[in-house]
Enzyme design. Sequence first.
Site, PDB file in Angstrom:
ATOM      1  N   LYS A 132       0.118   3.866  -2.623  1.00  0.00           N
ATOM      2  CA  LYS A 132      -0.834   4.972  -2.541  1.00  0.00           C
ATOM      3  C   LYS A 132      -0.149   6.325  -2.389  1.00  0.00           C
ATOM      4  O   LYS A 132      -0.798   7.369  -2.545  1.00  0.00           O
ATOM      5  CB  LYS A 132      -1.822   4.736  -1.402  1.00  0.00           C
ATOM      6  CG  LYS A 132      -2.717   3.519  -1.610  1.00  0.00           C
ATOM      7  CD  LYS A 132      -3.775   3.421  -0.530  1.00  0.00           C
ATOM      8  CE  LYS A 132      -4.654   2.205  -0.723  1.00  0.00           C
ATOM      9  NZ  LYS A 132      -4.016   0.947  -0.268  1.00  0.00           N
ATOM     10  N   SER A 171      -5.771   3.785   4.571  1.00  0.00           N
ATOM     11  CA  SER A 171      -5.310   3.077   3.374  1.00  0.00           C
ATOM     12  C   SER A 171      -6.444   2.369   2.646  1.00  0.00           C
ATOM     13  O   SER A 171      -6.308   1.235   2.185  1.00  0.00           O
ATOM     14  CB  SER A 171      -4.223   2.062   3.756  1.00  0.00           C
ATOM     15  OG  SER A 171      -3.537   1.594   2.627  1.00  0.00           O
ATOM     16  N   SER A 201       0.797  -1.240   0.000  1.00  0.00           N
ATOM     17  CA  SER A 201       0.000   0.000   0.000  1.00  0.00           C
ATOM     18  C   SER A 201       0.820   1.277   0.000  1.00  0.00           C
ATOM     19  O   SER A 201       0.244   2.375  -0.106  1.00  0.00           O
ATOM     20  CB  SER A 201      -0.949   0.014   1.201  1.00  0.00           C
ATOM     21  OG  SER A 201      -2.072  -0.799   0.959  1.00  0.00           O
ATOM     22  N   LYS A 220       3.164   6.261   5.330  1.00  0.00           N
ATOM     23  CA  LYS A 220       2.278   5.280   4.687  1.00  0.00           C
ATOM     24  C   LYS A 220       2.824   3.891   4.928  1.00  0.00           C
ATOM     25  O   LYS A 220       3.980   3.594   4.615  1.00  0.00           O
ATOM     26  CB  LYS A 220       2.198   5.545   3.177  1.00  0.00           C
ATOM     27  CG  LYS A 220       1.197   4.655   2.475  1.00  0.00           C
ATOM     28  CD  LYS A 220      -0.222   5.041   2.849  1.00  0.00           C
ATOM     29  CE  LYS A 220      -1.207   3.896   2.615  1.00  0.00           C
ATOM     30  NZ  LYS A 220      -1.111   2.816   3.600  1.00  0.00           N
TER      31      LYS A 220
END
Length: 389
Positions: A73, A130, A70, A236
């Site tokens: 992203k 997320s 993820s 993140k």
Amino acid sequence: MKKPIIFLMMILFTLCFAFAPAVSVNVNASATNAKEEGLELSAKSGILLDATSGTIIFEKNSHERLPIASMTKIASLSIIFDALSKGIVHENDMVSVTENAAAVKGSSAFLDAGSRYKLCDLISSVIIASANDSCVALAEYIAGSEETFVSKMNKLAESLNLADTHFSNCTGLPAKEHYSSAFDISKIYKTIADNHLYHKYSKIWMEDFMHPSGRKTGLVNTNRLIKTFDGIEGGKTGYTDAARFCLTASAKRGTTRLIGVVIGASDSKTRFAEMTKLLNYGFSNYTNKLVLNSEIPITVMNVKKSKDRPEVYAERDCTMFMSKTDERTFTTDYQIYDKSAPLVAGDKVGKLFVFDQNNMVVDEIDLIVKKPVEKEKFSETFKKLTQAW
């Protein structure tokens, strides 16, 4: 220091590009120092760097192509923020969620297919929790399809000259030819690190996400460092079986801002521990030395067709990233242009050069006026002429 003649100044400035720039030298030295002092990672790959200069403090397999889950992203948010900045979409736009977006697997905001959500609310769910479904919904709204959106992500990587990145989706779910590297992700992260919407949501720990039906979904931030690390700005996380546990994060203390990336840690606890170790090492051993304060005037200047002598300032601060034990000193010199009134606040009126101990130019900053300079009235000019006569 007396001002050197302009010709000599230009020679020095030109020579600074004929040799390896100061930042490149510092990169190797910093990374070597970190290894010599026993800074190690158990994760597959990682990097720590100064956000301003790009100076690398530590790296391990930083250009190895790996699945990043993820953390993908980060690139998705970069495209979303770019669309906002260009006016292609707006924060209060209402986004209709397709069946395709609502059905995306993995971490989710549990969007209702066919419902309409405010664009900024979808962004918040991507940053905080997320949410894959929100990310796909945004991609479809901005680009028409996820595929077209992903092509924009790959163009972003190309524009940043990233050799070890290719995206196949906008979420980071497992896919062929979907990879990046610690170095590349740190570069992409810099494109969102100053965005106001990113900072609005990046440190929210828990929040209720409201659906049009009145239903609530509790969002929990996947980056636990926002509760434990002093100076954390955001980050993140990522996890898949192939990528293992990943994290990109930035933190700021004083004038020093660091970016760290960890890819392929064995478990969640380890990724946070290793990121903490990286950032603590950076803040303990390095600093951004303030060489020039843009709030202090450099000089005053004469302006043709005006009786005013405005103060001249550097357009920005000059800071030099270095070890806290580094005793290097820097000198400055400047060139003022011939200017005629009127001038407006922010007009560029010269150049300032920063020299290291070897008289090499290590920075160049525009000089500006911070207040308008009015043109002398005809009556005042006429009076001066008659007095001179």
